[in-house]
Each structure stands twice: as C-alpha cells, then as structure tokens.
Scaffold this motif. Structure first.
Motif, PDB file in Angstrom:
ATOM      1  N   ALA A  92       2.051  13.052   2.827  1.00 31.87           N
ATOM      2  CA  ALA A  92       2.262  12.855   4.265  1.00 31.87           C
ATOM      3  C   ALA A  92       1.180  11.964   4.849  1.00 31.87           C
ATOM      4  O   ALA A  92       1.458  11.092   5.695  1.00 31.87           O
ATOM      5  CB  ALA A  92       2.282  14.210   4.967  1.00 31.87           C
ATOM      6  N   GLU A  93      -0.067  12.157   4.416  1.00 29.83           N
ATOM      7  CA  GLU A  93      -1.169  11.314   4.889  1.00 29.83           C
ATOM      8  C   GLU A  93      -0.942   9.857   4.488  1.00 29.83           C
ATOM      9  O   GLU A  93      -1.165   8.941   5.297  1.00 29.83           O
ATOM     10  CB  GLU A  93      -2.488  11.809   4.314  1.00 29.83           C
ATOM     11  N   VAL A  94      -0.532   9.646   3.244  1.00 24.87           N
ATOM     12  CA  VAL A  94      -0.274   8.288   2.746  1.00 24.87           C
ATOM     13  C   VAL A  94       0.790   7.601   3.598  1.00 24.87           C
ATOM     14  O   VAL A  94       0.652   6.436   3.974  1.00 24.87           O
ATOM     15  CB  VAL A  94       0.152   8.331   1.266  1.00 24.87           C
ATOM     16  N   ALA A  95       1.861   8.316   3.913  1.00 22.82           N
ATOM     17  CA  ALA A  95       2.947   7.716   4.689  1.00 22.82           C
ATOM     18  C   ALA A  95       2.462   7.272   6.062  1.00 22.82           C
ATOM     19  O   ALA A  95       2.803   6.171   6.533  1.00 22.82           O
ATOM     20  CB  ALA A  95       4.098   8.712   4.820  1.00 22.82           C
ATOM     21  N   GLU A  96       1.659   8.103   6.725  1.00 24.38           N
ATOM     22  CA  GLU A  96       1.140   7.745   8.045  1.00 24.38           C
ATOM     23  C   GLU A  96       0.177   6.565   7.967  1.00 24.38           C
ATOM     24  O   GLU A  96       0.230   5.636   8.781  1.00 24.38           O
ATOM     25  CB  GLU A  96       0.432   8.952   8.670  1.00 24.38           C
ATOM     26  N   ALA A 104       5.452  -5.326  -1.175  1.00 21.27           N
ATOM     27  CA  ALA A 104       5.600  -4.117  -1.987  1.00 21.27           C
ATOM     28  C   ALA A 104       4.691  -3.019  -1.447  1.00 21.27           C
ATOM     29  O   ALA A 104       3.557  -3.274  -1.044  1.00 21.27           O
ATOM     30  CB  ALA A 104       5.254  -4.418  -3.444  1.00 21.27           C
ATOM     31  N   LEU A 105       5.188  -1.779  -1.460  1.00 23.23           N
ATOM     32  CA  LEU A 105       4.438  -0.624  -0.974  1.00 23.23           C
ATOM     33  C   LEU A 105       4.031   0.246  -2.161  1.00 23.23           C
ATOM     34  O   LEU A 105       4.896   0.747  -2.899  1.00 23.23           O
ATOM     35  CB  LEU A 105       5.284   0.193   0.001  1.00 23.23           C
ATOM     36  N   VAL A 106       2.730   0.403  -2.353  1.00 27.61           N
ATOM     37  CA  VAL A 106       2.217   1.182  -3.481  1.00 27.61           C
ATOM     38  C   VAL A 106       0.994   1.976  -3.038  1.00 27.61           C
ATOM     39  O   VAL A 106       0.458   1.774  -1.955  1.00 27.61           O
ATOM     40  CB  VAL A 106       1.837   0.288  -4.684  1.00 27.61           C
ATOM     41  N   HIS A 107       0.544   2.889  -3.903  1.00 24.84           N
ATOM     42  CA  HIS A 107      -0.738   3.557  -3.695  1.00 24.84           C
ATOM     43  C   HIS A 107      -1.865   2.607  -4.105  1.00 24.84           C
ATOM     44  O   HIS A 107      -1.647   1.648  -4.851  1.00 24.84           O
ATOM     45  CB  HIS A 107      -0.817   4.838  -4.522  1.00 24.84           C
ATOM     46  N   GLU A 108      -3.071   2.899  -3.627  1.00 31.73           N
ATOM     47  CA  GLU A 108      -4.194   1.991  -3.860  1.00 31.73           C
ATOM     48  C   GLU A 108      -4.494   1.782  -5.344  1.00 31.73           C
ATOM     49  O   GLU A 108      -4.910   0.703  -5.752  1.00 31.73           O
ATOM     50  CB  GLU A 108      -5.446   2.467  -3.118  1.00 31.73           C
ATOM     51  N   ASP A 109      -4.266   2.811  -6.189  1.00 33.14           N
ATOM     52  CA  ASP A 109      -4.572   2.664  -7.609  1.00 33.14           C
ATOM     53  C   ASP A 109      -3.435   2.013  -8.387  1.00 33.14           C
ATOM     54  O   ASP A 109      -3.497   1.907  -9.606  1.00 33.14           O
ATOM     55  CB  ASP A 109      -4.929   4.017  -8.234  1.00 33.14           C
ATOM     56  N   VAL A 149       6.583 -10.610  -5.630  1.00 35.82           N
ATOM     57  CA  VAL A 149       6.465 -10.323  -4.204  1.00 35.82           C
ATOM     58  C   VAL A 149       5.344 -11.182  -3.644  1.00 35.82           C
ATOM     59  O   VAL A 149       4.537 -11.739  -4.383  1.00 35.82           O
ATOM     60  CB  VAL A 149       6.195  -8.829  -3.970  1.00 35.82           C
ATOM     61  N   THR A 150       5.288 -11.303  -2.329  1.00 36.67           N
ATOM     62  CA  THR A 150       4.298 -12.188  -1.715  1.00 36.67           C
ATOM     63  C   THR A 150       3.118 -11.440  -1.112  1.00 36.67           C
ATOM     64  O   THR A 150       2.118 -12.056  -0.748  1.00 36.67           O
ATOM     65  CB  THR A 150       4.949 -13.052  -0.619  1.00 36.67           C
ATOM     66  N   ALA A 151       3.241 -10.110  -0.988  1.00 36.53           N
ATOM     67  CA  ALA A 151       2.144  -9.318  -0.420  1.00 36.53           C
ATOM     68  C   ALA A 151       2.286  -7.881  -0.888  1.00 36.53           C
ATOM     69  O   ALA A 151       3.341  -7.463  -1.387  1.00 36.53           O
ATOM     70  CB  ALA A 151       2.155  -9.381   1.113  1.00 36.53           C
ATOM     71  N   VAL A 152       1.216  -7.121  -0.718  1.00 40.06           N
ATOM     72  CA  VAL A 152       1.223  -5.704  -1.070  1.00 40.06           C
ATOM     73  C   VAL A 152       0.539  -4.932   0.042  1.00 40.06           C
ATOM     74  O   VAL A 152      -0.419  -5.418   0.662  1.00 40.06           O
ATOM     75  CB  VAL A 152       0.509  -5.453  -2.416  1.00 40.06           C
ATOM     76  N   ALA A 153       1.048  -3.732   0.323  1.00 41.96           N
ATOM     77  CA  ALA A 153       0.423  -2.834   1.295  1.00 41.96           C
ATOM     78  C   ALA A 153       0.179  -1.489   0.629  1.00 41.96           C
ATOM     79  O   ALA A 153       1.051  -0.969  -0.084  1.00 41.96           O
ATOM     80  CB  ALA A 153       1.307  -2.662   2.526  1.00 41.96           C
ATOM     81  N   THR A 154      -1.015  -0.951   0.842  1.00 37.75           N
ATOM     82  CA  THR A 154      -1.381   0.376   0.373  1.00 37.75           C
ATOM     83  C   THR A 154      -1.952   1.136   1.574  1.00 37.75           C
ATOM     84  O   THR A 154      -2.184   0.547   2.630  1.00 37.75           O
ATOM     85  CB  THR A 154      -2.435   0.319  -0.754  1.00 37.75           C
ATOM     86  N   PRO A 155      -2.221   2.429   1.427  1.00 39.58           N
ATOM     87  CA  PRO A 155      -2.851   3.156   2.542  1.00 39.58           C
ATOM     88  C   PRO A 155      -4.223   2.601   2.923  1.00 39.58           C
ATOM     89  O   PRO A 155      -4.709   2.849   4.035  1.00 39.58           O
ATOM     90  CB  PRO A 155      -2.968   4.587   1.999  1.00 39.58           C
ATOM     91  N   ASP A 156      -4.848   1.836   2.018  1.00 41.10           N
ATOM     92  CA  ASP A 156      -6.175   1.274   2.288  1.00 41.10           C
ATOM     93  C   ASP A 156      -6.139  -0.070   3.007  1.00 41.10           C
ATOM     94  O   ASP A 156      -7.145  -0.507   3.560  1.00 41.10           O
ATOM     95  CB  ASP A 156      -6.947   1.090   0.974  1.00 41.10           C
ATOM     96  N   GLY A 157      -5.020  -0.771   2.958  1.00 42.25           N
ATOM     97  CA  GLY A 157      -4.968  -2.101   3.556  1.00 42.25           C
ATOM     98  C   GLY A 157      -3.862  -2.930   2.928  1.00 42.25           C
ATOM     99  O   GLY A 157      -3.017  -2.417   2.198  1.00 42.25           O
ATOM    100  N   TRP A 158      -3.886  -4.238   3.199  1.00 41.16           N
ATOM    101  CA  TRP A 158      -2.863  -5.116   2.655  1.00 41.16           C
ATOM    102  C   TRP A 158      -3.495  -6.446   2.267  1.00 41.16           C
ATOM    103  O   TRP A 158      -4.576  -6.796   2.716  1.00 41.16           O
ATOM    104  CB  TRP A 158      -1.730  -5.338   3.661  1.00 41.16           C
ATOM    105  N   ARG A 159      -2.808  -7.184   1.430  1.00 43.50           N
ATOM    106  CA  ARG A 159      -3.278  -8.508   1.041  1.00 43.50           C
ATOM    107  C   ARG A 159      -2.097  -9.356   0.599  1.00 43.50           C
ATOM    108  O   ARG A 159      -1.072  -8.840   0.133  1.00 43.50           O
ATOM    109  CB  ARG A 159      -4.304  -8.437  -0.100  1.00 43.50           C
TER     110      ARG A 159
END
Length: 221
Positions: free
Chosen positions: A48-52, A181-186, A201-211
């Motif tokens: 739940a924390e990751v989703a938020e 793409a949506l993934v966990h940081e690891d 894909v052209t970018a990635v987003a994790t709970p820590d940030g995106w690039r």
C-alpha cells in the motif's frame, strides 16, 4: 532516484539484442522467478505504501502531469500498485485507457469508469473495465503509456511476464509519447536479458523516483 542494481543472475552482455535463444530464455525465466519471489514477500502494508509513493512520483513527471489521456493498467496484488494513480488522474478529468484482453493475445482497450467498475473477467487475468472495446489502435490516443514490468534496465530493456502482450500493443503507441515502466526500486537493473522482438520503454518510475532511459538527446545539439 537510486542507481541501477547489478542483475541477480549471470548473462553474457554480448548476447543482449543478439542472443542465443535458449540461453536468453533461460535467463529471463530465472530472473522472473527471482523477482516474483521477492514481490511475494512484501507485506500488504508495504504494498500500500509503494502504491501511494508511486502515484506521487508519477505526478512529478511533466508528461504525466500535462496528459489528457493516459494508458494505465489495473495492477495485480504483488505488482507496484496503480490504484492511487488511477484515482489521482481520474480526479483530474484525465481520460484513462485500460487493457482489455481478448482470446489468446488479442489486444484491445476500454475506458476506465472507476474502481467499482473493474472486474476480473477470467481467472488469472487482471481486472478490466466493463465499457465497450475501442480497438487496438486506440492506444495512439494516449499522451503517456504506463506499463507493468518485472524488471527494467538503464537502456530501456523491459522484462515482462512472458506472454508478449505488451510487446504487441506497444507498436500502436503514438510517436513521441513516453512509455513508462512501473517497478520497485530493486528492479531497475544495469541490464536485463533482451531478445530482438522485445520493445523498450523510455522511462521508469519506482517509489523512489523516476528517470528517462536509453539514449538521450544531446543538450548541445
């Protein structure tokens, strides 16, 4: 965001993009098992924390913040959750396109009409909206395309679940529209096993940030 991790398996990087099919398939399957095992061990509270956190990160991406139409998916329980970003974008009046899975690998899209409208149409399939199918080419309406992944690398390589569904639908993305793409940081790695048919894909987003991923335009050009 955090730097990419070393892959938890061995792959000969000389074969990436021009692999020995049997070896690369084995590398993919090995990595899928490892990622799924880690995901299964995350608690419901952490999920739940990751989703938020992921929703807040996505809203900092300029193209997402400005989008009028976004392709997004209903996440499965162990995937980085998409419920909060669906709520945030819907509240802003963004048109949301969601995958509708037909027979086999048939590709289609329908509009999101709220969480209560989502239903699991068949065992093992992600929840889908009940609205009429709009056709595979509707994906070209999306200003941003959010896609699931088990792992992503810094070149934009994406490891999916193995069915090839998104490799087929991404051919309909409008030129220039970011695919995130949506993934966990690891799960952001230096390299993932990739075959010639695998789309990036052209970018990635994790709970820590995106690039942004892959080759970037030369700022001095």
């Amino acid at each position: 965001m955090s730097t990419a991790a070393q892959p938890p398996w061995h792959v000969d990087e000389a074969t990436v993009g021009n692999p020995r099919p049997r070896d690369m398939s084995e590398d993919k399957d090995r990595l899928r098992r490892q990622v799924r095992a880690r995901r299964n061990h995350r608690s419901a509270r952490r999920r739940a924390e990751v989703a938020e956190q992921l929703a807040q990160v996505l809203l900092t991406i300029p193209e997402v913040a400005a989008a009028r139409c976004v392709s997004v998916y209903a996440s499965r329980p162990t995937e980085p959750g998409t419920g909060p970003i669906l709520d945030e974008l819907a509240a802003r009046g963004v048109r949301l396109l969601m995958p509708v899975l037909g027979t086999g690998l048939q590709r289609d899209w329908a509009e999101y009409a709220g969480r209560d409208d989502l239903r699991e149409r068949a065992p093992g399939r992600p929840p889908e909206p009940s609205g009429p199918p709009l056709g595979a080419a509707t994906l070209a309406d999306a200003d941003v395309v959010l896609v699931p992944a088990l792992a992503v690398d810094v070149a934009g390589g994406r490891l999916g679940q193995g069915g090839g569904w998104y490799d087929r639908v991404l051919t309909h993305v409008r030129p220039g529209a970011p695919v995130i793409a949506l993934v966990h940081e690891d799960e952001l790695l230096d390299v993932v096993p990739r075959e010639p048919h695998d789309l990036t894909v052209t970018a990635v987003a994790t709970p820590d940030g995106w690039r942004r991923l892959g080759p970037q335009p030369d700022a001095d050009a």
